[in-house]
Design an enzyme around this catalytic site. Sequence first.
Site, PDB file in Angstrom:
ATOM      1  N   GLY A 164      -1.757   0.001  17.232  1.00 11.74           N
ATOM      2  CA  GLY A 164      -2.075   0.770  16.084  1.00 11.74           C
ATOM      3  C   GLY A 164      -0.924   1.802  15.414  1.00 11.74           C
ATOM      4  O   GLY A 164      -1.056   2.199  14.279  1.00 11.74           O
ATOM      5  N   HIS A 187     -24.127   7.132 -13.500  1.00  4.90           N
ATOM      6  CA  HIS A 187     -24.341   8.409 -13.665  1.00  4.90           C
ATOM      7  C   HIS A 187     -25.547   8.770 -12.810  1.00  4.90           C
ATOM      8  O   HIS A 187     -26.561   8.137 -12.573  1.00  4.90           O
ATOM      9  CB  HIS A 187     -24.707   8.535 -15.007  1.00  4.90           C
ATOM     10  CG  HIS A 187     -25.163  10.031 -15.409  1.00  4.90           C
ATOM     11  ND1 HIS A 187     -24.256  10.994 -15.669  1.00  4.90           N
ATOM     12  CD2 HIS A 187     -26.453  10.830 -15.422  1.00  4.90           C
ATOM     13  CE1 HIS A 187     -24.954  12.184 -15.798  1.00  4.90           C
ATOM     14  NE2 HIS A 187     -26.138  11.996 -15.695  1.00  4.90           N
ATOM     15  N   CYS A 202       0.217   5.413  12.614  1.00 10.52           N
ATOM     16  CA  CYS A 202      -1.287   5.547  11.608  1.00 10.52           C
ATOM     17  C   CYS A 202      -2.228   5.819  12.376  1.00 10.52           C
ATOM     18  O   CYS A 202      -3.046   6.837  12.286  1.00 10.52           O
ATOM     19  CB  CYS A 202      -1.352   4.287  10.750  1.00 10.52           C
ATOM     20  SG  CYS A 202      -2.741   4.282   9.912  1.00 10.52           S
ATOM     21  N   ALA A 218       1.104   3.448   5.344  1.00 14.06           N
ATOM     22  CA  ALA A 218       0.113   2.338   5.981  1.00 14.06           C
ATOM     23  C   ALA A 218      -0.332   1.231   5.201  1.00 14.06           C
ATOM     24  O   ALA A 218       0.014   0.145   5.789  1.00 14.06           O
ATOM     25  CB  ALA A 218      -1.039   3.095   7.039  1.00 14.06           C
ATOM     26  N   ARG A 248       9.321  11.317   7.730  1.00 15.51           N
ATOM     27  CA  ARG A 248       9.672  10.468   8.634  1.00 15.51           C
ATOM     28  C   ARG A 248      10.978   9.552   8.510  1.00 15.51           C
ATOM     29  O   ARG A 248      11.347   9.418   7.440  1.00 15.51           O
ATOM     30  CB  ARG A 248       8.576   9.578   9.334  1.00 15.51           C
ATOM     31  CG  ARG A 248       7.413  10.473   9.551  1.00 15.51           C
ATOM     32  CD  ARG A 248       6.199   9.395   9.925  1.00 15.51           C
ATOM     33  NE  ARG A 248       6.443   8.587  11.199  1.00 15.51           N
ATOM     34  CZ  ARG A 248       6.090   9.214  12.303  1.00 15.51           C
ATOM     35  NH1 ARG A 248       5.437  10.513  12.516  1.00 15.51           N
ATOM     36  NH2 ARG A 248       6.187   8.386  13.575  1.00 15.51           N
ATOM     37  N   GLY A 272       6.297  21.013   2.000  1.00 14.13           N
ATOM     38  CA  GLY A 272       5.242  20.948   1.116  1.00 14.13           C
ATOM     39  C   GLY A 272       5.092  19.763   0.543  1.00 14.13           C
ATOM     40  O   GLY A 272       4.164  19.703  -0.469  1.00 14.13           O
ATOM     41  N   GLY A 273       5.110  18.665   1.210  1.00 13.73           N
ATOM     42  CA  GLY A 273       4.602  17.086   0.749  1.00 13.73           C
ATOM     43  C   GLY A 273       3.431  16.802   1.259  1.00 13.73           C
ATOM     44  O   GLY A 273       2.633  17.815   1.995  1.00 13.73           O
ATOM     45  N   LYS A 299       5.245  -1.468  22.178  1.00 18.51           N
ATOM     46  CA  LYS A 299       5.713  -0.553  23.419  1.00 18.51           C
ATOM     47  C   LYS A 299       4.861   0.460  23.980  1.00 18.51           C
ATOM     48  O   LYS A 299       4.875   0.873  25.267  1.00 18.51           O
ATOM     49  CB  LYS A 299       7.178   0.035  23.128  1.00 18.51           C
ATOM     50  CG  LYS A 299       6.928   1.178  21.931  1.00 18.51           C
ATOM     51  CD  LYS A 299       8.529   1.711  21.902  1.00 18.51           C
ATOM     52  CE  LYS A 299       8.240   2.904  20.894  1.00 18.51           C
ATOM     53  NZ  LYS A 299       9.510   3.466  20.625  1.00 18.51           N
TER      54      LYS A 299
END
Length: 454
Positions: free
Chosen positions: A36, A433, A39, A310, A265, A175-176, A32
């Site tokens: 994408g 390393h 995200c 996503a 959301r 705070g997520g 619509k």
Amino acid sequence: MYDAIIIGGGPGGYVSAIRLSQLGKKVALIEKSLIGGTCTNVGCIPTKAILTAAHLYTDIKEKAKKFGINVENVGFDLSGIMKHMSKSVTMSRKGIEYLLKKNNVDLYYGKAIIKDTTHVLIENENRIIEGRNIVLAHGSIPTIFPPFDTVPNIWTSDDVFKMTELPESIAIIGGGVIGIEFATFFSALGVNVTIVEIAEHILPYEDKDVSEEIKKALKKNKVKILEKTKVEKISFNNNEYVLKTTGENKEETITAKKVLVAVGRKPNIPDDVKALGLKIERGIVTDKTLKTSIDNIYAIGDIRGQIMLAHVAMYEGIVAAHNIAGDKKEMDYTAVPSIIFSNPEVASVGLKEKDVVNQEEIKIFKFPVSANGRARTMEERIGFAKVIAHKETGKILGLTIVSPSATDMIMEGVIAIKYGLTAEQLADSIHPHPTLTETLLGAFEGIENLAIHI
């Protein structure tokens, strides 16, 4: 007639469309707005673009002198950051359009309205198309609730990307993941940030030790963090927001020029979807093949209201595509990585320490970033790699990383958990390393009581 009509061109929808085409099916994808989805346009891609700029700015300010690099009058241009963000979004969007064309997916732009289980109206074209299967990939919308829905110009995550100037101060509600990423961005650029989190600690879905490490980093940038705190009342006076909060046995008043509600959301389930009579709980209910309560209708991604990420939507799109094509494929959610682009980054997969039921059956080992040689060359000290393993078998059950590049390194844990690998097997794999991945090596060795570098 199409083999499948997919509604929604976000990560789940476009990936599902391409995979169906690869499997020899005729596919229509209806979007619509912008291909994408959340995200690409107002989520993963723009957030990471602006955070990359903020991380670079922070590194220059805090590390340049230590590295012997002379940089004077370092500053930033918000319009330049936003231009970089827009370019990243546009390139991603064009890339998706190219892939759809390359794979012969018929892409329609317009609002889709489901007429029945095989017919979909593309409203702006006044055209009805027919499909044997329909895939619901409508995505999600930002959550906003009282008292924030009664005050003008409250930001959601979608609105941040439209800003033309930085606010002097901002109160972030939640705070997520979303809240912490935006707090990282704004505080890096000198905005006065306050985070209000109702749970016991920020990043409530992660372990408390993860929260404590990220708090250290945020407090370096003077972020004020209020945990176990709720906003009771909000008003807008004299060109600023006034928030009345209640926490543990205390009330507090916060003022800010902007308020961002970042509490997640919710599934976007329009009336035409509801009219189908599908089983709906928080979102559209499906089985492990992503089939809904109606045989030829599938649902993927955020519209399901489950793991709203996503990369999960993408894989759900692939699983749905294979089942539509006649294969038998089921979702496996045992090794889903969670990633946060804070500074340092956070990534986790599998079992968390807070969710361990029987302490006698598991072993936990934590290896600090400060003991990693590569981290020292980068002037990085905050963070750790924490492994949870079965005590008897050594099988990896969970991995949490707080570190630069944690979001990339987590794949070692994803593969370990998905395929039942042990700490011994991973410790026996030669890690290059000097790299940050040796932090993981140290944690795997620790499970075996053989850690060398600590």
